[in-house]
Design a protein around this motif. Structure first.
Motif, PDB file in Angstrom:
ATOM      1  N   GLU A 415      29.801  64.590  70.423  1.00  0.00           N
ATOM      2  CA  GLU A 415      29.576  66.021  70.206  1.00  0.00           C
ATOM      3  C   GLU A 415      28.467  66.183  69.172  1.00  0.00           C
ATOM      4  N   GLN A 416      27.381  66.867  69.556  1.00  0.00           N
ATOM      5  CA  GLN A 416      26.251  67.060  68.657  1.00  0.00           C
ATOM      6  C   GLN A 416      26.461  68.305  67.795  1.00  0.00           C
ATOM      7  N   SER A 417      26.010  68.191  66.523  1.00  0.00           N
ATOM      8  CA  SER A 417      26.120  69.299  65.558  1.00  0.00           C
ATOM      9  C   SER A 417      27.502  69.954  65.614  1.00  0.00           C
ATOM     10  N   PRO A 418      28.553  69.190  65.418  1.00  0.00           N
ATOM     11  CA  PRO A 418      29.915  69.761  65.534  1.00  0.00           C
ATOM     12  C   PRO A 418      30.235  70.719  64.382  1.00  0.00           C
ATOM     13  N   ARG A 419      31.128  71.629  64.687  1.00  0.00           N
ATOM     14  CA  ARG A 419      31.642  72.547  63.678  1.00  0.00           C
ATOM     15  C   ARG A 419      33.161  72.357  63.567  1.00  0.00           C
ATOM     16  N   ILE A 420      33.616  72.282  62.345  1.00  0.00           N
ATOM     17  CA  ILE A 420      35.051  72.093  62.123  1.00  0.00           C
ATOM     18  C   ILE A 420      35.784  73.379  62.501  1.00  0.00           C
ATOM     19  N   ARG A 421      36.714  73.259  63.430  1.00  0.00           N
ATOM     20  CA  ARG A 421      37.496  74.418  63.870  1.00  0.00           C
ATOM     21  C   ARG A 421      38.800  74.556  63.094  1.00  0.00           C
ATOM     22  N   GLU A 442      26.816  64.405  64.213  1.00  0.00           N
ATOM     23  CA  GLU A 442      27.523  64.237  65.469  1.00  0.00           C
ATOM     24  C   GLU A 442      28.963  63.805  65.196  1.00  0.00           C
ATOM     25  N   ALA A 443      29.803  64.021  66.216  1.00  0.00           N
ATOM     26  CA  ALA A 443      31.222  63.661  66.110  1.00  0.00           C
ATOM     27  C   ALA A 443      31.674  63.021  67.405  1.00  0.00           C
ATOM     28  N   ARG A 444      32.812  62.336  67.348  1.00  0.00           N
ATOM     29  CA  ARG A 444      33.379  61.665  68.514  1.00  0.00           C
ATOM     30  C   ARG A 444      34.844  62.093  68.682  1.00  0.00           C
ATOM     31  N   PRO A 445      35.077  63.242  69.300  1.00  0.00           N
ATOM     32  CA  PRO A 445      36.451  63.708  69.529  1.00  0.00           C
ATOM     33  C   PRO A 445      37.183  62.802  70.518  1.00  0.00           C
ATOM     34  N   VAL A 446      38.518  62.850  70.460  1.00  0.00           N
ATOM     35  CA  VAL A 446      39.333  61.955  71.283  1.00  0.00           C
ATOM     36  C   VAL A 446      40.412  62.742  72.004  1.00  0.00           C
ATOM     37  N   ASP A 447      40.894  62.152  73.098  1.00  0.00           N
ATOM     38  CA  ASP A 447      42.111  62.602  73.773  1.00  0.00           C
ATOM     39  C   ASP A 447      43.267  61.736  73.271  1.00  0.00           C
ATOM     40  N   LEU A 448      44.402  62.361  73.009  1.00  0.00           N
ATOM     41  CA  LEU A 448      45.501  61.651  72.364  1.00  0.00           C
ATOM     42  C   LEU A 448      46.742  61.584  73.245  1.00  0.00           C
ATOM     43  N   GLY A 470      54.978  48.918  61.202  1.00  0.00           N
ATOM     44  CA  GLY A 470      54.169  47.866  60.590  1.00  0.00           C
ATOM     45  C   GLY A 470      52.694  48.181  60.506  1.00  0.00           C
ATOM     46  N   ARG A 471      52.253  49.362  61.018  1.00  0.00           N
ATOM     47  CA  ARG A 471      50.816  49.649  61.025  1.00  0.00           C
ATOM     48  C   ARG A 471      50.576  51.138  60.790  1.00  0.00           C
ATOM     49  N   GLN A 472      49.613  51.421  59.917  1.00  0.00           N
ATOM     50  CA  GLN A 472      49.165  52.791  59.663  1.00  0.00           C
ATOM     51  C   GLN A 472      47.660  52.844  59.863  1.00  0.00           C
ATOM     52  N   SER A 473      47.204  53.860  60.602  1.00  0.00           N
ATOM     53  CA  SER A 473      45.778  53.953  60.926  1.00  0.00           C
ATOM     54  C   SER A 473      45.311  55.396  60.772  1.00  0.00           C
ATOM     55  N   VAL A 474      44.052  55.529  60.320  1.00  0.00           N
ATOM     56  CA  VAL A 474      43.405  56.840  60.206  1.00  0.00           C
ATOM     57  C   VAL A 474      42.068  56.766  60.938  1.00  0.00           C
ATOM     58  N   TYR A 475      41.855  57.734  61.826  1.00  0.00           N
ATOM     59  CA  TYR A 475      40.594  57.795  62.574  1.00  0.00           C
ATOM     60  C   TYR A 475      39.821  59.030  62.131  1.00  0.00           C
ATOM     61  N   LEU A 476      38.576  58.820  61.631  1.00  0.00           N
ATOM     62  CA  LEU A 476      37.663  59.909  61.279  1.00  0.00           C
ATOM     63  C   LEU A 476      36.470  59.812  62.214  1.00  0.00           C
ATOM     64  N   GLY A 477      36.451  60.635  63.230  1.00  0.00           N
ATOM     65  CA  GLY A 477      35.454  60.515  64.298  1.00  0.00           C
ATOM     66  C   GLY A 477      34.222  61.354  64.068  1.00  0.00           C
ATOM     67  N   PHE A 478      33.533  61.154  62.974  1.00  0.00           N
ATOM     68  CA  PHE A 478      32.241  61.819  62.774  1.00  0.00           C
ATOM     69  C   PHE A 478      31.348  60.905  61.930  1.00  0.00           C
ATOM     70  N   ASP A 479      30.038  61.150  62.043  1.00  0.00           N
ATOM     71  CA  ASP A 479      29.033  60.303  61.405  1.00  0.00           C
ATOM     72  C   ASP A 479      28.910  60.701  59.939  1.00  0.00           C
ATOM     73  N   ALA A 480      29.621  59.999  59.064  1.00  0.00           N
ATOM     74  CA  ALA A 480      29.600  60.343  57.645  1.00  0.00           C
ATOM     75  C   ALA A 480      28.253  60.036  57.007  1.00  0.00           C
TER      76      ALA A 480
END
Length: 642
Positions: A415-421, A442-448, A470-480
């Motif tokens: 997703e180009q020039s994303p806006r936080i909704r 840009e951002a990379r949204p996902v289906d969950l 046994g596992r914890q994960s955080v996904y940040l799908g944007f170009d920091a």
């Protein structure tokens, strides 16, 4: 007239051998002695009539039979009662909760519990012998101390077994237990001996027609600590004191709350509380080490210069565990130095929260050579613009602008020039973050198919947390890297929050506080075979029992420690470290020492014994038997009986 132990009447057969022995007893024999006429007149005066001689012989038998009857009636528990007295079954429910350790009155130094025990003894001593009594203690767990009996001795022993507690009382459970004991009884009654229990007694009186209340004590002013907890704010690297104080009295109170850590005073909070006011505040305080924090109510000195006090000391002190400061080891995986440098700077901005000596930086090809145990040894593994095809089954991971394989998610596209909704401000990772601070190229949204969304753009979820066994994960799908402001200002805060979210629960093996009598158990399973539990009781004067240690074996990774009747500090030692918790009263009903004035006060219509009627007569009968025996002994030796 009635007999509580009618089998004792069989002892009346002892009158038969008494009569036989009287008939067979040796008589005085006549002897011929020298006689002078000089004594004729004197002897004539001493002659008895035939009728009196017969009575003389029978008086001894009569006295012995009376002694025997007194003993028989004593063993049979003779009771005299008027016809209007009815047999009642009465259960005395004694409040043994923490509030009963409060002062009875402002002038009386005795506790309410001491006054209650005296009242129970008076009830048992003065009861009608027609009635049967039982005694139930209303502590944390209702307990029958004495079943139904008409024996004053047994009731006295049951009253002696009453002991005060520092726990919340289950008064309604005790009344239900009393109702069970009264099943099938003709005239069932329940007597509650205690204070108002924060209004519980009034509610129970409405529910049970056969219930009466004997109030103990008078209204006494009291200040209580309702809540005390220390929480670590990972985002600001500071600690918060959550403190709630209540004025349970009828007058305005001016006090101070002294906060100390391991015996060292750190803060003094002056307070003015109106009657019935409950004040809850959050105070910021930086604590450099773990241990226990203590909050104590300090009252103004009295007229004599002595330290002031209120009605109940148990709720004037509270403990809270102070989280131990620790630094985290981070493994950063980046493709090149250009992508690595901004994130390394973000970790440096966290100061001592990230341990630079234990943290490493790897390239993707080096990542493949690490074993699962080596990965799990890090407190956080962070992927930047690259992620492995499959995540290890154990560990804590943060993926930035790349979706690792093995998570319940699938990329939608770019997703180009994303806006936080939308941003979930209630989630701890988003604490102190604003949506306007996130403006990536840009951002990379996902289906969950799993996980919790914490940040979304118009294209879909771009911030997701996954909590698995046994596992914890955080996904940040944007170009920091494309948003320098976010990378320099917001990302260090988010990284601090991620570490807090992943490790805060891990550091909280125990609840922050427990009620007295509540079982301490772990919030998650442990790999240990056993743990050590140490305690430091606040209100135990004997140093030998005020502190100690117990070893507990684990079952299915869990332990259960129930010896928490005493408020104080508790420490659980495991293979992974020490975990602290506290036992505090924190019960508004127990801290409320007010005795309400009832407009329609119910009369205590319990039948009481008189001098003879409705009272056990065996002590009196035994006394009469002893007096008659002494009388018969005296008459015999004075030769007034034969």
């Amino acid at each position: 007239m009635s007999f509580a132990a009618i089998a004792g009447l069989w002892l009346a057969v002892i009158t038969i051998p008494i009569g036989i022995l009287y008939i067979l007893k040796i008589k005085r024999h006549r002897r011929v002695v020298p006689y002078l006429k000089l004594w004729a007149d004197l002897v004539a005066d001493k002659q008895f009539t035939t009728l009196f001689q017969r009575l003389q012989r029978l008086l001894s038998l009569l006295l012995q039979l009376l002694i025997a009857l007194c003993l028989v009636f004593a063993f049979a528990s003779l009771t005299l009662s008027d016809s209007y007295l009815k047999e009642e079954s009465i259960v005395i429910v004694v409040d043994a909760s923490a509030s009963m350790q409060g002062r009875a009155t402002d002038e009386d130094e005795r506790s309410r519990f001491e006054v209650a025990v005296e009242s129970v003894r008076d009830l048992c001593e003065g009861r009608s012998a027609e009635d049967e009594f039982a005694i139930v203690a209303a502590g944390a767990q209702p307990e029958v101390l004495q079943g139904f009996t008409r024996s004053t001795l047994r009731l006295r022993e049951g009253a002696d077994r009453l002991e005060p507690s520092k726990t919340s009382g289950d008064l309604s459970g005790a009344v239900e237990l009393a109702e069970d004991l009264l099943q099938g009884k003709k005239n069932p009654r329940i007597l509650i001996v205690g204070d108002a229990a924060g209004g519980q007694v009034a509610e129970l009186q409405k529910q049970h027609e056969n219930l009466r209340w004997i109030p103990i004590g008078e209204t006494v002013d009291n200040i209580s600590i309702r809540r005390f907890q220390v929480r670590r704010n990972f985002a600001l690297d500071t600690d918060y004191l959550l403190l709630s104080v209540a004025n349970e009295g009828e007058a305005k109170a001016e006090i101070e709350i002294e906060v100390s850590v391991e015996g060292r005073t750190r803060k003094v909070l002056p307070m003015t509380l109106e009657s019935g006011e409950v004040r809850s505040d959050t105070h910021t305080l930086t604590l450099q080490r773990g241990g226990f924090a203590k909050a104590e109510v300090v009252h103004p000195k009295d007229e004599n210069g002595k330290p002031g006090r209120d009605g109940l000391a148990l709720d004037d002190i509270a403990y809270a565990s102070v989280p131990t400061r620790r630094s985290f080891s981070v493994l950063l995986v980046a493709r090149n130095e250009a992508e690595e440098e901004p994130f390394r700077a973000s970790m440096s901005a966290l100061g001592g929260l990230v341990n630079a000596e234990q943290s490493l930086i790897k390239r993707p090809e080096e990542w493949a050579q690490l074993s699962a145990d080596e990965v799990d040894a890090f407190d956080l593994v962070m992927f930047v613009n690259w992620a492995p095809k499959t995540l290890p089954r154990k560990g804590r991971f943060l993926a930035v602008n790349a979706l690792p394989g093995g998570l319940p998610a699938k990329l939608r596209g770019v997703e180009q020039s994303p806006r936080i909704r939308d941003i979930d401000k209630d989630h701890s990772i988003n604490r102190f973050l604003e949506a306007k601070t996130i403006n990536p190229a840009e951002a990379r949204p996902v289906d969950l198919t799993g996980g919790d969304v914490i940040i979304s753009t118009m294209g879909g979820p771009v911030g997701v947390v996954f909590r698995e066994t046994g596992r914890q994960s955080v996904y940040l799908g944007f170009d920091a890297l494309s948003d320098l402001f976010f990378l320099k200002v917001a990302f260090p805060i988010m990284l601090r929050n991620v570490l807090g979210w992943m490790h805060e629960e891990e550091s909280q093996l125990l609840e922050p506080t427990y009620r007295p009598g509540e079982v301490i158990r772990p919030r998650f399973t442990l790999p240990d075979e056993s743990v050590d539990v140490a305690w430091f009781h606040e209100w135990v004067a004997d140093e030998a029992t005020a502190k100690g240690t117990d070893k507990l074996k684990l079952t299915d990774g869990k332990f259960y420690f129930g010896d928490t009747a005493e408020p104080g500090r508790y420490v659980v030692r495991t293979s992974s470290g020490e975990f602290r918790t506290a036992v505090n009263l924190f019960d508004a009903a127990e801290s409320d020492l007010r005795i309400p004035e009832s407009e329609d006060e119910q009369e205590l219509d319990i039948e009481r014994s008189g001098f003879l009627f409705g009272r056990d007569l065996w002590p009196l009968l035994m006394l009469v038997a002893a007096v008659l025996w002494l009388l018969e002994w005296g008459l015999y030796h004075r030769r007034l009986t034969e």
